[in-house]
Design an enzyme around this catalytic site. Structure first.
Site, PDB file in Angstrom:
ATOM      1  N   TYR A 155       0.697  -1.229   0.058  1.00 27.80           N
ATOM      2  CA  TYR A 155      -0.015   0.050   0.064  1.00 27.80           C
ATOM      3  C   TYR A 155       0.773   1.338  -0.118  1.00 27.80           C
ATOM      4  O   TYR A 155       0.398   2.222  -0.702  1.00 27.80           O
ATOM      5  CB  TYR A 155      -0.855  -0.066   1.270  1.00 27.80           C
ATOM      6  N   LYS A 159       0.878   3.937  -2.995  1.00 31.05           N
ATOM      7  CA  LYS A 159       0.561   5.263  -2.408  1.00 31.05           C
ATOM      8  C   LYS A 159       1.695   6.423  -2.784  1.00 31.05           C
ATOM      9  O   LYS A 159       1.361   7.519  -3.236  1.00 31.05           O
ATOM     10  CB  LYS A 159      -0.179   5.464  -1.201  1.00 31.05           C
TER      11      LYS A 159
HETATM   12  P1  NAP Z   1     -13.575   1.986   1.421  1.00 30.79           P
HETATM   13  O1  NAP Z   1     -14.710   2.619   2.271  1.00 30.79           O
HETATM   14  O2  NAP Z   1     -13.051   0.698   1.444  1.00 30.79           O
HETATM   15  O3  NAP Z   1     -13.762   2.308  -0.043  1.00 30.79           O
HETATM   16  C1  NAP Z   1     -13.009   1.872  -0.966  1.00 30.79           C
HETATM   17  C2  NAP Z   1     -13.728   2.336  -2.280  1.00 30.79           C
HETATM   18  O4  NAP Z   1     -12.897   1.941  -3.288  1.00 30.79           O
HETATM   19  C3  NAP Z   1     -14.859   1.617  -2.762  1.00 30.79           C
HETATM   20  O5  NAP Z   1     -16.024   2.410  -3.357  1.00 30.79           O
HETATM   21  C4  NAP Z   1     -14.627   0.688  -3.737  1.00 30.79           C
HETATM   22  O6  NAP Z   1     -15.857   0.276  -4.540  1.00 30.79           O
HETATM   23  C5  NAP Z   1     -13.670   1.260  -4.431  1.00 30.79           C
HETATM   24  N1  NAP Z   1     -12.635   0.059  -5.325  1.00 30.79           N
HETATM   25  C6  NAP Z   1     -11.945  -0.795  -4.685  1.00 30.79           C
HETATM   26  N2  NAP Z   1     -11.467  -1.489  -5.584  1.00 30.79           N
HETATM   27  C7  NAP Z   1     -11.830  -0.998  -6.869  1.00 30.79           C
HETATM   28  C8  NAP Z   1     -11.784  -1.234  -8.326  1.00 30.79           C
HETATM   29  N3  NAP Z   1     -10.769  -2.319  -8.477  1.00 30.79           N
HETATM   30  N4  NAP Z   1     -12.362  -0.545  -9.347  1.00 30.79           N
HETATM   31  C9  NAP Z   1     -13.210   0.535  -8.697  1.00 30.79           C
HETATM   32  N5  NAP Z   1     -13.478   0.702  -7.310  1.00 30.79           N
HETATM   33  C10 NAP Z   1     -12.707   0.105  -6.494  1.00 30.79           C
HETATM   34  O7  NAP Z   1     -12.244   2.980   1.336  1.00 30.79           O
HETATM   35  P2  NAP Z   1     -11.894   4.336   1.697  1.00 30.79           P
HETATM   36  O8  NAP Z   1     -11.583   4.688   3.125  1.00 30.79           O
HETATM   37  O9  NAP Z   1     -13.170   5.160   1.532  1.00 30.79           O
HETATM   38  O10 NAP Z   1     -10.928   4.983   0.890  1.00 30.79           O
HETATM   39  C11 NAP Z   1     -10.996   5.667  -0.352  1.00 30.79           C
HETATM   40  C12 NAP Z   1      -9.513   6.108  -0.941  1.00 30.79           C
HETATM   41  O11 NAP Z   1      -8.813   6.755   0.179  1.00 30.79           O
HETATM   42  C13 NAP Z   1      -8.505   4.864  -0.869  1.00 30.79           C
HETATM   43  O12 NAP Z   1      -7.709   5.186  -2.240  1.00 30.79           O
HETATM   44  C14 NAP Z   1      -7.793   4.775   0.152  1.00 30.79           C
HETATM   45  O13 NAP Z   1      -6.404   4.103   0.025  1.00 30.79           O
HETATM   46  C15 NAP Z   1      -7.803   6.379   0.615  1.00 30.79           C
HETATM   47  N6  NAP Z   1      -7.139   6.429   2.095  1.00 30.79           N
HETATM   48  C16 NAP Z   1      -8.170   6.172   2.925  1.00 30.79           C
HETATM   49  C17 NAP Z   1      -7.692   6.452   4.261  1.00 30.79           C
HETATM   50  C18 NAP Z   1      -8.645   5.881   5.343  1.00 30.79           C
HETATM   51  O14 NAP Z   1      -8.068   6.230   6.583  1.00 30.79           O
HETATM   52  N7  NAP Z   1      -9.916   5.631   5.392  1.00 30.79           N
HETATM   53  C19 NAP Z   1      -6.591   7.121   4.481  1.00 30.79           C
HETATM   54  C20 NAP Z   1      -5.642   7.319   3.501  1.00 30.79           C
HETATM   55  C21 NAP Z   1      -6.139   7.174   2.188  1.00 30.79           C
HETATM   56  P3  NAP Z   1     -16.683  -1.024  -4.702  1.00 30.79           P
HETATM   57  O15 NAP Z   1     -17.298  -1.040  -3.087  1.00 30.79           O
HETATM   58  O16 NAP Z   1     -17.828  -0.607  -5.453  1.00 30.79           O
HETATM   59  O17 NAP Z   1     -16.047  -2.305  -4.922  1.00 30.79           O
END
Ligand code: NAP
Length: 247
Positions: A155, A159
Site C-alpha cells: 500500500y 500510494k
Molecule cells: P473504502 O470505504 O473501503 O472504499 C473503497 C472504495 O474503493 C469503494 O468505493 C470501492 O468500490 C472502491 N474500489 C476498490 N477497488 C476498486 C476497483 N478495482 N475498481 C473500482 N473501485 C474500486 O475506503 P476509503 O477509506 O473510502 O478509501 C478511499 C480512498 O482513500 C482509497 O484510495 C484509500 O486508499 C484512501 N485513503 C483512505 C484512508 C482512510 O483512513 N480511510 C486514509 C488514506 C487514504 P466498491 O465498493 O464498488 O467495490
C-alpha cells in the site's frame, strides 16, 4: 465554489471517502460519473440522492485495475455528458501483512488497484480533459505513501507511486491548463479503518496532533477546493488532510 457545467468522474464513488466526494462535488453543481466496482446498490442509491438534491449523476460499473474497464468508464462519461473536466482517482484497497508474510498476490492486487488503476483512468481521461478547456485530476494517495507504514509495503509503495505519477502528469499537462494534484489523507473513519484493531486505533490517535480520526467529508472539502477555480495556481502538490500527523 461553483462547479456547474463541470463533469466529474469519481472512482470508487459509492462508498466511504468517495461517497462524500461525489456528494460534495454534486452539491457544487458538478455532474457526477459515479464509478463503483462491487457496490451497485449503494451507487444507485447515491445517484437517486444526488438527483433528489437537484443534481445529475450516472453510475458506471468498472474495475479500475483493468485497462479496458477504465476506457469504458471514460467513454461513458463522454457519451452521457459530452465532456470531462474533473477526475478524482479515489478507488483503493488495503491488503496488509508484514513483508515476511505477504504473498506476491497481495502485493500485485494492491499495486494493480491503487497505482495502475490511477494510471489507467488518467491515461484514458487525458485526451478529453486536455480538450475540455478546464481540467483537474485529483489523486487520493495516503500518509502511508508519504511516511511509510509497517505492514503496508504494498500500500505504501502504491500510494508513494501515486505521488510520483501526480507530479509527472502535472508537468505533462501544465501548459494545457490541466492541474494534477494529490491528497494524502491520514486516518479517516470508513470501512477501511474499521478493520484496524482497537489498540492500533488508540496508538495512532495519540500521535495525531488533532487527537482524532478524520471524517470523509473533511477529505471531500479538500477535493472540492482543488477542483475549483480557487486552486488555479496549484499543481503537482500533495495536500495532507491528516490532523497534522505528517509535518
Ligand atoms: P473504502 O470505504 O473501503 O472504499 C473503497 C472504495 O474503493 C469503494 O468505493 C470501492 O468500490 C472502491 N474500489 C476498490 N477497488 C476498486 C476497483 N478495482 N475498481 C473500482 N473501485 C474500486 O475506503 P476509503 O477509506 O473510502 O478509501 C478511499 C480512498 O482513500 C482509497 O484510495 C484509500 O486508499 C484512501 N485513503 C483512505 C484512508 C482512510 O483512513 N480511510 C486514509 C488514506 C487514504 P466498491 O465498493 O464498488 O467495490
Amino acid at each position: 465554489m461553483n462547479l456547474s457545467n463541470k463533469v466529474a468522474i469519481v472512482t470508487g464513488g459509492a462508498a466511504g471517502i468517495g461517497r462524500a466526494i461525489s456528494l460534495e462535488l454534486a452539491k457544487q453543481g458538478a455532474k457526477i460519473v459515479l464509478n463503483y466496482n462491487r457496490s451497485q446498490d449503494a451507487a444507485n442509491l447515491l445517484v437517486e440522492e444526488i438527483k433528489s438534491l437537484g443534481g445529475d449523476a450516472v453510475a458506471v460499473q468498472a474495475d479500475v485495475s483493468k485497462y479496458d474497464d477504465a476506457e469504458r468508464l471514460v467513454q461513458k462519461a463522454i457519451e452521457t455528458y459530452g465532456t470531462l473536466n474533473i477526475v478524482v482517482n479515489n478507488a483503493g484497497i488495503t491488503d496488509d501483512a508484514l513483508i515476511l508474510r505477504m504473498q506476491e498476490s497481495q502485493f500485485n492486487r494492491v499495486i494493480d488497484t491503487n497505482l495502475k488503476g490511477v494510471w489507467n483512468v488518467s491515461k484514458h481521461a487525458a485526451k478529453p480533459l486536455l480538450k475540455s478547456g478546464y481540467g483537474r485530476i485529483i489523486n487520493i494517495s495516503s500518509v502511508s505513501g508519504v511516511m511509510g507504514n509497517a505492514g503496508q509495503s504494498n500500500y505504501s509503495a502504491a500510494k508513494a507511486g501515486v505521488i510520483g505519477l501526480t507530479k509527472a502528469l502535472a508537468r505533462e499537462f501544465a501548459s494545457r491548463g490541466v492541474t494534477v494534484n494529490a491528497i494524502a489523507p491520514g486516518f479517516i473513519e470508513t470501512e477501511m479503518t474499521k478493520k484496524l484493531p482497537e489498540d492500533v486505533v488508540t496508538q495512532w490517535q495519540a500521535q495525531i496532533p488533532l487527537k482524532r480520526f478524520g471524517q470523509a467529508i473533511e477529505v471531500a472539502h479538500a477535493v472540492v477546493f482543488l477542483s475549483s477555480e480557487l486552486a488555479s495556481y496549484i499543481t503537482g502538490h500533495t495536500l495532507e488532510v491528516d490532523g497534522g500527523i505528517v509535518m
